[in-house]
Write a protein that holds these residues in place. Structure first.
Motif, PDB file in Angstrom:
ATOM      1  N   THR A 113       0.836  -1.200   0.000  1.00 18.73           N
ATOM      2  CA  THR A 113       0.000   0.000   0.000  1.00 18.73           C
ATOM      3  C   THR A 113       0.868   1.246   0.000  1.00 18.73           C
ATOM      4  N   HIS A 208      -3.725   7.607 -10.095  1.00 21.37           N
ATOM      5  CA  HIS A 208      -4.787   7.349  -9.121  1.00 21.37           C
ATOM      6  C   HIS A 208      -4.777   8.354  -7.970  1.00 21.37           C
ATOM      7  N   THR A 209      -3.762   9.232  -7.924  1.00 18.29           N
ATOM      8  CA  THR A 209      -3.831  10.336  -6.968  1.00 18.29           C
ATOM      9  C   THR A 209      -4.824  11.394  -7.449  1.00 18.29           C
ATOM     10  N   THR A 212      -8.642   8.834  -7.702  1.00 18.47           N
ATOM     11  CA  THR A 212      -9.279   8.444  -6.435  1.00 18.47           C
ATOM     12  C   THR A 212     -10.148   9.551  -5.848  1.00 18.47           C
ATOM     13  N   LEU A 236      -6.123  -2.370  -8.702  1.00 20.67           N
ATOM     14  CA  LEU A 236      -5.742  -1.460  -7.627  1.00 20.67           C
ATOM     15  C   LEU A 236      -6.885  -1.320  -6.634  1.00 20.67           C
ATOM     16  N   CYS A 238      -8.010   1.515  -3.782  1.00 20.31           N
ATOM     17  CA  CYS A 238      -7.700   2.910  -3.475  1.00 20.31           C
ATOM     18  C   CYS A 238      -8.526   3.402  -2.289  1.00 20.31           C
ATOM     19  N   VAL A 245      -3.723   9.892  -0.452  1.00 23.11           N
ATOM     20  CA  VAL A 245      -4.407   8.783  -1.118  1.00 23.11           C
ATOM     21  C   VAL A 245      -3.616   7.511  -0.863  1.00 23.11           C
ATOM     22  N   ILE A 247      -2.957   3.749  -2.225  1.00 21.06           N
ATOM     23  CA  ILE A 247      -3.101   2.979  -3.464  1.00 21.06           C
ATOM     24  C   ILE A 247      -2.421   1.639  -3.245  1.00 21.06           C
TER      25      ILE A 247
END
Length: 262
Positions: A113, A208-209, A212, A236, A238, A245, A247
């Protein structure tokens, strides 16, 4: 000079899936020129270079063409190498990037993570050059620190996009994320970055920052499942925590080799 090179498939539990990253754990930093040449020779989306400095691991990421500010899958891969091949005996590894600050990766069983800063993004009018390059009009568009994010109504729309990479290569910024609700997960995405030498990235942790927080607000939930629907594909998990965040994903070793530099 000889250097150990690890090639790790990140955000997958099987070889030939996820996103391959090169990882070099160094005693001291190499010159920027040599690191860039190694990344070009590897010809992977990113190669991560890591040096331990007083208990914190300095990290830098290079595409075949340039050094970049943040790379999720290569950070996950670097943590996997330290846990699996260097027997790092703590549950959390602290990385530090002069471009992105403190980044932490923790391990719970097979799941790694990452704890990353949330992207600073804002809604924008969909840029005409991106719409033209994608051949499809999005529902919404956002501009983050380095990337654009365009949302669509269905997974099929995202799957069917066939970008003009020559046009996309002229977009200002690192890359373009496209995303929609998923058929079997909360959201799916693809990532295009020809301007930094990557036409389509298999799995992009750093994207994904942005993804999310956007989907957390749209769906009204903080924990989300995600899939990057590239040819290789990646899974992933999240979690949106406001200014941070989390991930999560898995990783496997594809190759352990040696670089000979004369």
């Amino acid at each position: 000079m000889k250097l150990k090179l690890y090639q790790i498939d990140a955000f997958t539990d099987r070889v030939f899936g996820g996103n391959p990253a090169g990882v070099c754990i160094l005693d001291d930093w190499l010159s920027e020129d040599i690191m860039q040449k190694i990344a070009l020779e590897n010809n992977l989306a990113e190669t991560a270079f890591v040096v331990e400095e007083e208990g914190v691991f300095g990290i830098r990421w290079f595409t075949p063409l340039v050094e970049i500010d943040l790379c999720g899958h290569a950070t996950l891969a670097a943590a996997y190498v330290l846990f699996e091949h260097f027997q790092y005996d703590r549950d959390t590894i602290e990385f530090y990037s002069t471009r992105s600050g403190t980044l932490k990766v923790s391990r719970t069983d097979e799941l790694l993570t990452m704890d990353f800063p949330t992207d600073d993004y804002a809604p924008v009018t969909p840029p005409e050059n991106i719409v033209h390059a994608l051949g499809s009009v999005p529902l919404e568009a956002f501009r983050g620190k380095t990337d654009y994010l365009l949302t669509f109504s269905s997974q099929q729309e995202v799957e069917n996009l066939s970008p003009d990479f020559n046009l996309l290569s002229k977009v200002d910024g690192r890359g373009v994320i496209v995303s929609s609700p998923g058929d079997q997960v909360d959201f799916v995405s693809r990532f295009f970055a020809p301007q930094v030498g990557i036409s389509e990235d298999p799995v992009t942790g750093s994207a994904h920052t942005t993804l999310t927080p956007v989907w957390s607000k749209k769906l009204g939930k903080n924990q989300l499942t995600a899939k990057q629907i590239s040819q290789r594909g990646g899974d992933l998990w999240c979690e949106f925590l406001g200014d941070r965040v989390k991930i999560s994903g898995k990783a496997v070793t594809y190759l352990v080799g040696e670089i000979a530099i004369t």
